[in-house]
Structures are given as C-alpha cells and as structure tokens.
Write a protein that holds these residues in place. Structure first.
Motif, PDB file in Angstrom:
ATOM      1  N   ALA A 235      40.865  43.841  59.695  1.00  0.00           N
ATOM      2  CA  ALA A 235      39.978  43.849  58.587  1.00  0.00           C
ATOM      3  C   ALA A 235      40.712  43.925  57.154  1.00  0.00           C
ATOM      4  O   ALA A 235      40.591  43.063  56.563  1.00  0.00           O
ATOM      5  N   VAL A 236      41.740  44.844  57.274  1.00  0.00           N
ATOM      6  CA  VAL A 236      42.541  44.868  56.147  1.00  0.00           C
ATOM      7  C   VAL A 236      43.482  43.518  56.055  1.00  0.00           C
ATOM      8  O   VAL A 236      43.666  43.130  54.856  1.00  0.00           O
ATOM      9  N   ILE A 237      44.026  43.433  56.989  1.00  0.00           N
ATOM     10  CA  ILE A 237      44.925  42.145  57.143  1.00  0.00           C
ATOM     11  C   ILE A 237      44.105  41.086  56.601  1.00  0.00           C
ATOM     12  O   ILE A 237      44.475  40.247  55.677  1.00  0.00           O
ATOM     13  N   ARG A 238      42.865  40.718  56.952  1.00  0.00           N
ATOM     14  CA  ARG A 238      42.081  39.589  56.385  1.00  0.00           C
ATOM     15  C   ARG A 238      41.892  39.643  54.987  1.00  0.00           C
ATOM     16  O   ARG A 238      42.045  38.666  54.134  1.00  0.00           O
ATOM     17  N   GLN A 239      41.514  40.852  54.467  1.00  0.00           N
ATOM     18  CA  GLN A 239      41.290  40.954  53.148  1.00  0.00           C
ATOM     19  C   GLN A 239      42.472  40.934  52.230  1.00  0.00           C
ATOM     20  O   GLN A 239      42.614  40.183  51.271  1.00  0.00           O
ATOM     21  N   GLU A 240      43.857  41.309  52.691  1.00  0.00           N
ATOM     22  CA  GLU A 240      45.028  41.164  51.923  1.00  0.00           C
ATOM     23  C   GLU A 240      45.204  39.527  51.992  1.00  0.00           C
ATOM     24  O   GLU A 240      45.878  39.007  50.937  1.00  0.00           O
ATOM     25  N   VAL A 241      45.354  38.799  53.078  1.00  0.00           N
ATOM     26  CA  VAL A 241      45.253  37.553  53.075  1.00  0.00           C
ATOM     27  C   VAL A 241      44.398  36.921  52.366  1.00  0.00           C
ATOM     28  O   VAL A 241      44.778  35.802  51.547  1.00  0.00           O
ATOM     29  N   ARG A 242      43.071  37.183  52.270  1.00  0.00           N
ATOM     30  CA  ARG A 242      42.227  36.493  51.426  1.00  0.00           C
ATOM     31  C   ARG A 242      42.730  36.657  49.960  1.00  0.00           C
ATOM     32  O   ARG A 242      42.459  35.703  49.119  1.00  0.00           O
ATOM     33  N   ASP A 243      43.114  37.811  49.544  1.00  0.00           N
ATOM     34  CA  ASP A 243      43.377  38.161  48.178  1.00  0.00           C
ATOM     35  C   ASP A 243      44.678  37.225  47.694  1.00  0.00           C
ATOM     36  O   ASP A 243      44.817  36.810  46.637  1.00  0.00           O
ATOM     37  N   ALA A 244      45.637  37.194  48.701  1.00  0.00           N
ATOM     38  CA  ALA A 244      46.727  36.430  48.622  1.00  0.00           C
ATOM     39  C   ALA A 244      46.519  34.890  48.268  1.00  0.00           C
ATOM     40  O   ALA A 244      46.997  34.394  47.302  1.00  0.00           O
ATOM     41  N   VAL A 245      45.720  34.404  49.247  1.00  0.00           N
ATOM     42  CA  VAL A 245      45.496  32.841  48.907  1.00  0.00           C
ATOM     43  C   VAL A 245      44.351  32.483  48.033  1.00  0.00           C
ATOM     44  O   VAL A 245      44.464  31.328  47.810  1.00  0.00           O
ATOM     45  N   SER A 246      43.552  33.248  47.611  1.00  0.00           N
ATOM     46  CA  SER A 246      42.535  32.981  46.467  1.00  0.00           C
ATOM     47  C   SER A 246      43.202  33.527  45.059  1.00  0.00           C
ATOM     48  O   SER A 246      42.284  33.701  44.298  1.00  0.00           O
ATOM     49  N   GLY A 247      44.422  34.037  45.214  1.00  0.00           N
ATOM     50  CA  GLY A 247      44.591  34.513  43.940  1.00  0.00           C
ATOM     51  C   GLY A 247      44.709  33.524  42.540  1.00  0.00           C
ATOM     52  O   GLY A 247      44.606  34.035  41.447  1.00  0.00           O
ATOM     53  N   ASP A 248      44.744  32.531  43.114  1.00  0.00           N
ATOM     54  CA  ASP A 248      44.591  31.401  41.774  1.00  0.00           C
ATOM     55  C   ASP A 248      43.267  30.851  41.305  1.00  0.00           C
ATOM     56  O   ASP A 248      43.295  30.004  40.446  1.00  0.00           O
ATOM     57  N   VAL A 249      42.489  31.451  41.927  1.00  0.00           N
ATOM     58  CA  VAL A 249      40.903  30.999  41.478  1.00  0.00           C
ATOM     59  C   VAL A 249      40.826  31.279  40.281  1.00  0.00           C
ATOM     60  O   VAL A 249      40.915  32.713  39.835  1.00  0.00           O
ATOM     61  N   GLU A 250      40.219  30.674  39.083  1.00  0.00           N
ATOM     62  CA  GLU A 250      40.187  30.833  37.827  1.00  0.00           C
ATOM     63  C   GLU A 250      38.784  31.765  37.578  1.00  0.00           C
ATOM     64  O   GLU A 250      37.953  31.548  38.184  1.00  0.00           O
ATOM     65  N   ARG A 251      38.949  32.846  36.649  1.00  0.00           N
ATOM     66  CA  ARG A 251      38.061  33.694  36.508  1.00  0.00           C
ATOM     67  C   ARG A 251      37.093  33.127  35.498  1.00  0.00           C
ATOM     68  O   ARG A 251      35.763  33.364  35.537  1.00  0.00           O
ATOM     69  N   THR A 252      37.307  31.983  34.742  1.00  0.00           N
ATOM     70  CA  THR A 252      36.705  31.285  33.825  1.00  0.00           C
ATOM     71  C   THR A 252      36.006  29.983  34.640  1.00  0.00           C
ATOM     72  O   THR A 252      37.051  29.446  35.236  1.00  0.00           O
ATOM     73  N   GLN A 253      35.065  29.389  34.335  1.00  0.00           N
ATOM     74  CA  GLN A 253      34.548  28.171  34.928  1.00  0.00           C
ATOM     75  C   GLN A 253      33.394  27.403  34.087  1.00  0.00           C
ATOM     76  O   GLN A 253      32.776  28.180  33.093  1.00  0.00           O
ATOM     77  N   GLU A 254      33.822  26.132  34.140  1.00  0.00           N
ATOM     78  CA  GLU A 254      32.581  25.437  33.215  1.00  0.00           C
ATOM     79  C   GLU A 254      31.198  25.623  33.931  1.00  0.00           C
ATOM     80  O   GLU A 254      31.108  25.583  35.198  1.00  0.00           O
ATOM     81  N   GLN A 255      30.399  26.049  32.791  1.00  0.00           N
ATOM     82  CA  GLN A 255      28.995  26.319  33.503  1.00  0.00           C
ATOM     83  C   GLN A 255      27.970  25.562  32.609  1.00  0.00           C
ATOM     84  O   GLN A 255      28.191  25.299  31.349  1.00  0.00           O
ATOM     85  N   VAL A 256      26.677  25.369  33.200  1.00  0.00           N
ATOM     86  CA  VAL A 256      25.772  24.888  32.099  1.00  0.00           C
ATOM     87  C   VAL A 256      24.551  25.894  32.370  1.00  0.00           C
ATOM     88  O   VAL A 256      24.447  26.498  33.129  1.00  0.00           O
ATOM     89  N   GLN A 257      23.792  25.704  31.313  1.00  0.00           N
ATOM     90  CA  GLN A 257      22.391  26.194  31.311  1.00  0.00           C
ATOM     91  C   GLN A 257      21.335  25.244  31.186  1.00  0.00           C
ATOM     92  O   GLN A 257      21.194  24.484  30.368  1.00  0.00           O
TER      93      GLN A 257
END
Length: 415
Positions: A235-257
């Motif tokens: 479970a820890v390995i899965r979480q660590e790998v997830r964090d590594a491969v998804s590290g470039d996901v932007e925290r900001t995103q185009e959104q609409v209201q």
C-alpha cells in the motif's frame, strides 16, 4: 525327529519363499505408503508453498504468499457481509431493506462459495502489484521495516512522535473588579462545576496490546502477521509511486461556473428557452421546471467545476459558453439541460478535486503500464486457492431468513 524327505523339504522351502515374498511385499507397500505420506507433507508444507504463482522481471509471488492474500480477501468479504447484516438490523429489517442489500449479499456469497472468483481477483491485484514493484525500483523507491512499523502504528491511531491531544475546557467567566473587592482573595472552587475532560493517553503499551489482539484474531483465519506487513508495504509503495507519477498535475485548472435547468423532454426545454428569451428569470424558471432538486431552489447553480467532473456533452457546452451566455437544449442520459455560464477562469482546486485528478492521472499511467508488461502466470494457479475462511453457518441461516422479513438473530443459529 522323523527324517525329512525331499517332498517335505521342497514344501518347506516353498512356504519360506512365500513368507519372504509376503514380508518383502508388505515392507514395499509400507515404504510406498510412508513415501506418499512424506511426499504429501513435503508437497503441502515445503514444495507447494515455494512454487511460483506469478512473476514479472525478477519479482515473484509464491504459492504461500498467494494463498495468504486470498485468505485476507476472503476475510474482508466476510466482514462486508457482517457489516451489511448489522446495518440491516439497525434499519429495522424488512423485505424492502433486504431487497436493497440483496445484490451485495449475493455477490459476496457467490465469491466466497466459488473460491476461484476471489482467486482471480487476487491474481489481477498481484499483477498490478508486481508492475508497481518493478516501476518502484526504476523510481528509486524503497520501503524499510521502520516505515512499515510507523504505518501500522498510525493505522491504529498511535503516533510515536506524539500529536496534539485536544482537551475539553470550560468557558469560565473573567473575574470582575466587584468580585475582587467582595472577596479580597481568590474565589473557592465550585464543587458542582464540571471537571476538565482529559482523554486517556494512548501509550505504546496500549498500541502493542491492540495490535497483538488484531494479529491473534487473524490466526483464526490462517493469516500470518507477515502478510499484514506485506499488505502495508504494498500500500505504501502504491502511494509513493502514485505521488511520483502524478507530481506534475497542476493545482490550478480552468473552471466554469454554471447554472442549469434539467427537464425530461426536449419540448419542455424549448419552452423554457423561449421564456428565457422573453426575459423570464433563470432562477425562477429553475425553481419551477428543473428536475435537479439538489439545486433547483438555488437557481440551478452548480458552482465552479473543472473538466472531467460532468458528462461529456454537458462539459463541452459548459466550457464553450461565454460569461452570461445561455445554451440551446443539451441532451444527456439525465434528460435535457439548458445551461447559463456565469464565468470561466483558472482557479486553484480544493484538496479533494486535486487528489481526484492525481488519482485519475495515476490510473491512466497504470493502465498504460499494464499494456506494456505481461506477468507469467502458473497455469495451475487454481490449485493454490484456499476455500477458507468460509462464511459462518449462522450468517447463511440469517440471510436466508431475511427474505421472509422476520429474520432470526445470527446468535440464535448454531454454528
């Protein structure tokens, strides 16, 4: 002694030969039986557990490890059934409530009564795990025993370095100048006041006691403590790998209201659109017409959202609209929508939306890796699938009685 003639001697020799043959045959049979017993023991406890069930680029899972994982999965299925039965009783129990849980119960029971179904599920899970282990090496991810110890401790709510422990305090009034003048000294304690509530300290000794109790409970299902450590490690390995491969996901995103009005038929949608063009209020029409009761009274306001959160036809129109623009009717599986845009901008995601995007990125990455790797699977893997732990007999009897709407308690049925 009478003289022994040739005929007597020949007969004697024949009898001795037969005795020797019988003795030799008996010894041979015993040797074979003993050998089979020894082989059976060796096969069960030495040879078979060491057979490889699945492997990938040097990472292997042996039969005993596979069996333990299946036992763990079976145990979880039984716990799921137990939780459903408890919830069923808490809701009062009735044929209607049973109908709500029937599908879940039948699925869990079928999986437990047909062991290869859970075996197949575990095999697929392990296939992913091996891919993650191989990729973890490439990423330089290593998990030591100290990390596993800490994860287990925290899972039980014990933090070795300590965490702030909230204490309930009283909202006591500030002393006034008048009280000081009246008493001239500190006020006496009020014997009727509620004492401060201090939670019991969760010591390492208490954690060890709780953890050992958990480990002991697993032994009844044939699950070893090492299996729990292996599960935590993965479970820890899965979480660590997830964090590594998804590290470039932007925290900001185009959104609409967006505000929307949902109706069942296109004809109604066109009618609403006509009223909007004639100057009717979007909020009033949403309250009158919209089938989306979660926001109809709020003018159909869906708030801000990013891509990937709505069904495709709805999303495409929502992001194509300019601020203040109203769409033509849009059809989805839910019905017909009329959308109004109140703005579009780059916004910072809240933590839940951000984690959802990271999980989506990880799932896409893992799906791609599954097309690149091909684990080797033992064609005889089914012989390593255990059928224990099994569903308690009283659970089955209780489930059967649920159909009548007058179930007996599980404790009233003998095991």
């Amino acid at each position: 002694m009478p003289p022994q003639n040739k005929k007597f001697l020949a007969q004697k020799q024949k009898e001795n030969l037969q005795k020797r043959i019988i003795i030799i045959s008996t010894i041979a049979v015993l040797a074979i039986v003993f050998g089979l017993i020894v082989y059976g023991v060796l096969d069960r406890y030495v040879l078979r557990p060491k057979q490889t069930v699945i492997s990938l680029e040097g990472e292997t899972v042996k039969a005993d490890q596979f069996e333990q994982q299946v036992r763990w999965m079976r145990r979880n299925r039984i716990i799921e059934i137990d939780q459903i039965l408890v919830t069923y009783q808490q809701l009062g129990g009735s044929p209607e409530i049973y109908a709500y849980f029937e599908g879940q119960l039948n699925q869990a029971i079928t999986q437990l009564q047909q062991p290869t179904l859970i075996g197949q599920e575990v095999l697929q899970m392990i296939s992913q795990d091996l891919i993650l282990l191989v990729e973890a090496k490439e990423l330089g991810i290593e998990i030591d025993d100290a990390r596993i110890d800490r994860e287990i401790q925290e899972a039980f709510g014990f933090f070795i370095d300590g965490t702030p422990t909230p204490q309930a305090t009283l909202d006591l009034p500030e002393p006034t100048g008048e009280a000081e003048e009246d008493n001239g000294e500190d006020a006496s304690p009020d014997p009727t006041a509620t004492p401060l509530l201090v939670p019991t300290e969760y010591t390492e000794e208490l954690f060890q006691s709780n953890y050992q109790e958990f480990v002991d409970s697993l032994k009844n299902d044939g699950i070893k403590e090492q299996t729990i450590r292996d599960i935590v490690r993965m479970a820890v390995i899965r979480q660590e790998v997830r964090d590594a491969v998804s590290g470039d996901v932007e925290r900001t995103q185009e959104q609409v209201q967006i505000q929307h009005i949902l109706v069942a038929e296109e004809e109604t949608a066109l009618e609403v659109l006509q009223q909007l063009e004639e100057g009717e209020s979007f909020e009033d029409l949403a309250a009158e017409y919209s089938l989306d009761t979660s926001n109809a009274s709020l003018g159909g306001d869906l708030g801000w959202f990013g891509r990937g959160q709505m069904v495709t036809p709805f999303e495409e129109v929502a992001f194509a609209l300019e601020a203040g623009e109203i769409s033509d009717p849009v059809q989805t599986d839910f019905g017909w929508h009329i959308l109004k845009s109140n703005g579009k901008e780059d916004r910072q995601l809240d933590i839940n939306a951000y984690e959802q995007l990271r999980n989506q990125a990880f799932s896409a990455w893992l799906a791609e890796k599954e097309t690149q790797y091909e684990p080797e699977i033992n064609e005889n893997w089914t012989k390593f699938v255990p059928s224990e732990p099994s569903i308690p007999a009283n659970y089955l009897a209780f489930i059967e009685s649920m159909q009548t709407g007058q179930p007996i308690l599980p404790t009233e049925v003998s095991e």
